[in-house]
Scaffold this motif. Structure first.
Motif, PDB file in Angstrom:
ATOM      1  N   THR A  20       0.879  -1.157  -0.093  1.00 52.94           N
ATOM      2  CA  THR A  20      -0.101  -0.280   0.031  1.00 52.94           C
ATOM      3  C   THR A  20       0.905   1.217  -0.149  1.00 52.94           C
ATOM      4  N   PRO A  21       0.772   2.010  -1.011  1.00 54.10           N
ATOM      5  CA  PRO A  21       1.487   3.425  -1.092  1.00 54.10           C
ATOM      6  C   PRO A  21       1.380   4.238   0.058  1.00 54.10           C
ATOM      7  N   SER A  22       2.289   5.201   0.311  1.00 57.02           N
ATOM      8  CA  SER A  22       2.276   6.105   1.430  1.00 57.02           C
ATOM      9  C   SER A  22       0.938   6.758   1.486  1.00 57.02           C
ATOM     10  N   GLY A  23       0.332   7.074   2.582  1.00 60.24           N
ATOM     11  CA  GLY A  23      -0.936   7.679   2.635  1.00 60.24           C
ATOM     12  C   GLY A  23      -2.166   6.944   2.417  1.00 60.24           C
ATOM     13  N   GLY A  24      -1.924   5.630   2.305  1.00 60.22           N
ATOM     14  CA  GLY A  24      -3.248   4.644   2.276  1.00 60.22           C
ATOM     15  C   GLY A  24      -3.682   4.400   3.604  1.00 60.22           C
ATOM     16  N   GLN A  25      -4.821   3.574   3.666  1.00 57.72           N
ATOM     17  CA  GLN A  25      -5.244   3.064   5.003  1.00 57.72           C
ATOM     18  C   GLN A  25      -5.366   1.737   5.016  1.00 57.72           C
ATOM     19  N   ILE A  26      -5.102   1.082   6.335  1.00 55.49           N
ATOM     20  CA  ILE A  26      -5.127  -0.257   6.672  1.00 55.49           C
ATOM     21  C   ILE A  26      -5.852  -0.514   7.536  1.00 55.49           C
ATOM     22  N   THR A  27      -6.765  -1.455   7.580  1.00 54.08           N
ATOM     23  CA  THR A  27      -8.214  -1.829   8.561  1.00 54.08           C
ATOM     24  C   THR A  27      -7.811  -3.232   8.667  1.00 54.08           C
ATOM     25  N   LEU A  28      -7.607  -3.394  10.121  1.00 51.89           N
ATOM     26  CA  LEU A  28      -7.848  -4.705  10.875  1.00 51.89           C
ATOM     27  C   LEU A  28      -9.040  -5.217  11.447  1.00 51.89           C
ATOM     28  N   ARG A  29      -9.664  -6.136  11.237  1.00 49.70           N
ATOM     29  CA  ARG A  29     -11.126  -6.506  11.625  1.00 49.70           C
ATOM     30  C   ARG A  29     -10.980  -7.848  11.931  1.00 49.70           C
ATOM     31  N   TRP A  30     -11.839  -8.010  13.355  1.00 53.21           N
ATOM     32  CA  TRP A  30     -12.066  -9.486  13.825  1.00 53.21           C
ATOM     33  C   TRP A  30     -13.441  -9.335  14.264  1.00 53.21           C
ATOM     34  N   ARG A  31     -14.200 -10.172  13.671  1.00 54.61           N
ATOM     35  CA  ARG A  31     -15.729 -10.377  13.728  1.00 54.61           C
ATOM     36  C   ARG A  31     -16.273 -11.907  13.738  1.00 54.61           C
ATOM     37  N   THR A  32     -17.594 -12.095  14.429  1.00 50.83           N
ATOM     38  CA  THR A  32     -18.081 -13.298  13.892  1.00 50.83           C
ATOM     39  C   THR A  32     -18.788 -13.253  12.566  1.00 50.83           C
ATOM     40  N   ASN A  33     -18.976 -14.195  11.823  1.00 54.18           N
ATOM     41  CA  ASN A  33     -20.011 -14.277  10.626  1.00 54.18           C
ATOM     42  C   ASN A  33     -21.270 -14.777  11.105  1.00 54.18           C
ATOM     43  N   ALA A  34     -22.162 -14.658  10.042  1.00 49.28           N
ATOM     44  CA  ALA A  34     -23.365 -15.319  10.041  1.00 49.28           C
ATOM     45  C   ALA A  34     -23.581 -16.710  10.346  1.00 49.28           C
ATOM     46  N   GLY A  64     -21.639 -18.250  12.206  1.00 50.07           N
ATOM     47  CA  GLY A  64     -20.809 -18.672  13.517  1.00 50.07           C
ATOM     48  C   GLY A  64     -19.317 -18.652  13.547  1.00 50.07           C
ATOM     49  N   GLY A  65     -18.878 -18.727  12.388  1.00 52.99           N
ATOM     50  CA  GLY A  65     -17.511 -18.796  12.360  1.00 52.99           C
ATOM     51  C   GLY A  65     -16.497 -17.551  12.708  1.00 52.99           C
ATOM     52  N   GLY A  66     -15.367 -17.356  12.626  1.00 50.31           N
ATOM     53  CA  GLY A  66     -14.573 -16.197  13.095  1.00 50.31           C
ATOM     54  C   GLY A  66     -13.901 -15.720  11.700  1.00 50.31           C
ATOM     55  N   GLU A  67     -13.861 -14.208  11.467  1.00 52.11           N
ATOM     56  CA  GLU A  67     -13.356 -13.884  10.313  1.00 52.11           C
ATOM     57  C   GLU A  67     -12.347 -12.642  10.865  1.00 52.11           C
ATOM     58  N   PHE A  68     -11.094 -12.988  10.283  1.00 49.50           N
ATOM     59  CA  PHE A  68     -10.058 -11.887  10.851  1.00 49.50           C
ATOM     60  C   PHE A  68      -9.587 -11.231   9.305  1.00 49.50           C
ATOM     61  N   SER A  69      -9.829  -9.965   9.299  1.00 48.74           N
ATOM     62  CA  SER A  69      -9.527  -9.406   7.762  1.00 48.74           C
ATOM     63  C   SER A  69      -8.528  -8.125   7.785  1.00 48.74           C
ATOM     64  N   THR A  94      -9.776  -5.177  -5.849  1.00 46.94           N
ATOM     65  CA  THR A  94     -10.136  -4.355  -6.888  1.00 46.94           C
ATOM     66  C   THR A  94      -9.039  -3.703  -7.247  1.00 46.94           C
ATOM     67  N   VAL A  95      -8.584  -3.645  -8.767  1.00 51.45           N
ATOM     68  CA  VAL A  95      -7.226  -2.911  -9.277  1.00 51.45           C
ATOM     69  C   VAL A  95      -7.487  -1.249  -9.000  1.00 51.45           C
ATOM     70  N   GLY A  96      -6.595  -0.641  -8.317  1.00 54.59           N
ATOM     71  CA  GLY A  96      -6.568   0.583  -8.094  1.00 54.59           C
ATOM     72  C   GLY A  96      -7.220   1.088  -6.829  1.00 54.59           C
ATOM     73  N   LYS A  97      -7.948   0.146  -6.268  1.00 50.82           N
ATOM     74  CA  LYS A  97      -8.916   0.521  -5.221  1.00 50.82           C
ATOM     75  C   LYS A  97      -8.018  -0.191  -3.632  1.00 50.82           C
ATOM     76  N   GLY A  98      -7.700  -1.414  -4.064  1.00 50.98           N
ATOM     77  CA  GLY A  98      -7.244  -1.864  -2.624  1.00 50.98           C
ATOM     78  C   GLY A  98      -7.741  -3.584  -2.534  1.00 50.98           C
ATOM     79  N   SER A  99      -7.156  -4.078  -1.418  1.00 50.07           N
ATOM     80  CA  SER A  99      -7.482  -5.679  -1.311  1.00 50.07           C
ATOM     81  C   SER A  99      -8.003  -5.895   0.150  1.00 50.07           C
ATOM     82  N   THR A 100      -8.788  -6.955   0.162  1.00 51.66           N
ATOM     83  CA  THR A 100      -8.910  -7.652   1.453  1.00 51.66           C
ATOM     84  C   THR A 100      -8.756  -8.990   1.702  1.00 51.66           C
ATOM     85  N   PHE A 101      -8.037  -9.391   2.499  1.00 52.96           N
ATOM     86  CA  PHE A 101      -7.574 -10.529   2.741  1.00 52.96           C
ATOM     87  C   PHE A 101      -7.998 -11.060   3.893  1.00 52.96           C
ATOM     88  N   THR A 102      -9.022 -12.269   4.203  1.00 52.06           N
ATOM     89  CA  THR A 102      -9.742 -12.563   5.147  1.00 52.06           C
ATOM     90  C   THR A 102      -9.444 -14.146   5.411  1.00 52.06           C
TER      91      THR A 102
END
Ligand code: ADP
Length: 423
Positions: A313-327, A329-334, A391-399
């Motif tokens: 991620t180039p400088s100035g970008g946003q990185i979000t870490l998230r931990w939640r339970t899904n519908a 009943g499993g767990g998702e770390f993204s 999405t090219v140019g927008k970013g990625s989510t790895f979960t």
């Protein structure tokens, strides 16, 4: 009759002698019978009377149960049935190369069709010049070739001469073996290439040192810095290779309750320190459930996702870490980033060892090409999987998606005590 004529003593003596003779005769027959039981392959003794009757009935009994009497004899039909259901293809061809018989596996492997191909020349059906030359030649008795019915599969063929100039062909599907061999060769080539590059660079700098006529402190320092970068790269590569080897060698995961929320907090600090203030890093904790897993392995997998997000991620970008339970009943770390994104055709291959979208860029950013392979392995060992959206140019989510069975609800005690093992 003898009693009144010769007296009681003589009559009783004659009776006793008669009984002894009768007993002796029966014992003799019994002995013959026992001898026959010791070697039942011999013909039954020919007898008359009571013993003749016994042997006659025994003969009839043996005739009606031949298999029970001769357990090692198998019939023609039994052999045909076994061959019919062998997992390997078997084809019998005559001296003129006409098909005499084949089993079910040969139909799938060689593309033979039902009974209609019986009597056909095999060269009309398998139109492969190498195969036909091999079959008619006197050379090697083995051949490897693509399966005529599906060229993506590989077959190992063996021909065995049979009486009457017939030949038996055996076909074994070696697709998996060929795939594993190719993977092993690729892997060795990749590792050698990855290690050779930094060593070549270091050797180049050492030669420059040797060629220096007079010491140049600044150049010396610059070179040392670059040499250090290369040796760090080798160390990272070797560390990743050892991690992968360990993951593959350990068949069991040591299970403990893993507090993913706490892990996410420490990963956020890791991200901030890696980023060095170049990105905005945030954390969303929508769940406090723990998972039954191995802390060290899960930390290594999730931290690979975080470090990729920072690096791509180039400088100035946003990185979000998230931990939640899904519908479910499993767990998702993204980990979501606003980086360059990945084109869809690369996504299914990202977890292959040494697969990179841009080799030069990965190297420049200190990548080994093994990070996502480690993530995939660790998640598989926890019955979890990796979901990649980009999405090219927008970013990625790895979960990392953990199944409900791995979840330990917040208020509940650990289902499995630390140190307990699961496959
Ligand atoms: P590397 O050490 O090269 O980063 P990885 O196995 O971690 O190896 O990742 C494989 C490839 O996936 C990377 O080379 C990169 O092309 C791509 N990739 C991984 N994470 C991201 C990301 N967050 N954004 C864009 N591309 C990524």
């Amino acid at each position: 009759m003898l009693w009144p004529l010769a007296g009681a003593l003589i009559a009783l003596s004659v009776l006793c002698a008669g009984l002894i003779l009768l007993l002796g005769w029966h014992l003799f027959k019994l002995k013959r019978f026992l001898l026959w039981l010791d070697s039942p392959a011999l013909p039954l003794p020919e007898e008359r009377g009571l013993w003749g009757d016994i042997f006659y009935r025994l003969k009839n009994l043996l005739k009606s149960q031949p298999a029970a009497h001769q357990p090692h004899d198998i019939s023609h039909e039994q052999i045909r049935l076994v061959a019919e259901h062998l997992p390997d293809g078997v084809v019998l061809i005559d001296a003129q190369q006409r098909i005499v018989w084949f089993n079910q596996a040969a139909e799938t492997q060689l593309g033979l069709k039902g009974r209609s191909d019986i009597g056909q020349f095999i060269s009309y059906i398998i139109r492969n010049a190498t195969f036909n030359a091999w079959l008619t030649g006197a050379g090697e008795d083995r051949l490897t070739m693509p399966a005529p019915a599906d060229s993506s599969r590989s077959l190992a063929l063996r021909r065995v001469p049979m009486p009457g100039a017939q030949q038996m062909l055996f076909c074994h599907d070696i697709t998996e073996q060929v795939r594993v061999d190719a993977m092993r060769r690729d892997f060795i080539a990749n590792v050698s290439h990855e290690l050779r590059t930094p060593i070549t660079v270091i050797a180049g700098f050492l030669e420059s040192f040797a060629d220096m006529e007079e010491p140049d402190a600044q150049r010396f320092k610059d070179y040392l810095k670059l040499m250090r970068e290369q040796s760090d790269r080798m160390r990272r590569l070797i560390d990743d290779l050892l991690t992968l080897a360990r993951l593959e060698a350990d068949t069991e995961v040591v299970i403990e309750p893993v507090d993913v929320a706490a892990l996410a907090r420490s990963l956020m600090q890791e991200a901030q320190s890696l980023s060095g203030g170049r990105h905005k890093v945030s954390l969303e904790l929508d769940s406090d459930v723990r998972i039954a897993g191995n802390h060290k392995e899960i930390h290594s997998a999730l931290s690979n996702l975080v470090s990729n997000a920072v690096r791509y991620t180039p400088s100035g970008g946003q990185i979000t870490l998230r931990w939640r339970t899904n519908a479910a009943g499993g767990g998702e770390f993204s980990v979501t980033d606003t980086g360059e994104g990945i084109e869809p055709q690369h996504i299914p291959r990202l977890t292959e060892r040494f697969y990179r979208v841009d080799r030069g860029r990965s190297r420049a950013l200190g990548g080994t090409g093994l990070g996502l392979a480690i993530v995939k392995h660790v998640l598989q060992r926890h019955q979890a999987h990796l979901r990649i959206e980009s999405t090219v140019g927008k970013g990625s989510t790895f979960t990392a998606v953990f199944p409900p069975e791995r979840i330990i609800p917040a208020a509940t005690e650990t289902p499995q005590s630390p140190g307990q093992a699961a496959a």
